[in-house]
Design a protein around this motif. Structure first.
Motif, PDB file in Angstrom:
ATOM      1  N   PHE A 100      76.888  38.182  34.223  1.00  0.00           N
ATOM      2  CA  PHE A 100      77.878  37.744  35.207  1.00  0.00           C
ATOM      3  C   PHE A 100      77.187  37.179  36.448  1.00  0.00           C
ATOM      4  N   TYR A 101      76.174  37.869  36.941  1.00  0.00           N
ATOM      5  CA  TYR A 101      75.499  37.399  38.152  1.00  0.00           C
ATOM      6  C   TYR A 101      74.736  36.093  37.915  1.00  0.00           C
ATOM      7  N   ILE A 102      74.200  35.927  36.732  1.00  0.00           N
ATOM      8  CA  ILE A 102      73.553  34.653  36.403  1.00  0.00           C
ATOM      9  C   ILE A 102      74.589  33.535  36.382  1.00  0.00           C
ATOM     10  N   CYS A 103      75.733  33.783  35.746  1.00  0.00           N
ATOM     11  CA  CYS A 103      76.816  32.784  35.722  1.00  0.00           C
ATOM     12  C   CYS A 103      77.313  32.496  37.136  1.00  0.00           C
ATOM     13  N   LEU A 104      77.473  33.538  37.945  1.00  0.00           N
ATOM     14  CA  LEU A 104      77.928  33.360  39.326  1.00  0.00           C
ATOM     15  C   LEU A 104      76.927  32.527  40.125  1.00  0.00           C
ATOM     16  N   PHE A 105      75.636  32.824  39.973  1.00  0.00           N
ATOM     17  CA  PHE A 105      74.600  32.067  40.670  1.00  0.00           C
ATOM     18  C   PHE A 105      74.657  30.588  40.295  1.00  0.00           C
TER      19      PHE A 105
END
Length: 140
Positions: free
Chosen positions: A51-56
């Motif tokens: 999720f954090y990779i996608c958000l970044f």
């Protein structure tokens, strides 16, 4: 540009909101959903790291749009606004641009993507506007 062809503060700000802020937010939101679909998860069941990779990546895409569109909007606004200081204030208040009064705002302003000619034209217009504001024969 003559006073008859200049735009009001509200119209210039609306153009900035719909030309800069709305597309930026739409890109970030859409990219999160597309990226999560590409990795095979729905947002509710996605592992935190993915999720954090996608958000970044989504924020990076939105920031790229912002970095390109803000200088174009600012130049357009400088050429058309009937009251640039008020436009500048409202642009910060509505989230179109960062304030240049803080170190964070100045840092974010440095992420704008524009040519040297574009930056020169912005400075020329801002100086011309300031000279008109300082002029003793200025009529309100």
């Amino acid at each position: 540009m003559t006073a008859a062809t200049q735009l009001t503060v509200g119209k210039v700000i609306l153009a900035g909101v719909f030309g800069v802020v709305v597309p930026t937010m739409a890109l970030i939101t859409t990219a999160i959903f597309i990226l999560s679909d590409l990795v095979g998860f729905t947002l509710g069941e996605m592992p935190g790291t993915i999720f954090y990779i996608c958000l970044f990546l989504a924020v990076a895409l939105g920031w790229l749009w912002w970095s390109i569109s803000v200088p174009r909007w600012r130049l357009w606004a400088l050429e058309r606004a009937d009251d640039w200081p008020r436009v500048k204030w409202w642009a910060v208040a509505t989230g179109i641009v960062w304030t240049d009064k803080t170190s964070w705002g100045r840092l974010m302003g440095r992420t704008e993507i524009k040519s040297a000619d574009h930056a020169k034209r912005e400075r020329e217009l801002e100086m011309a506007i300031e000279a008109r504001r300082q002029s003793p024969e200025r009529v309100r």
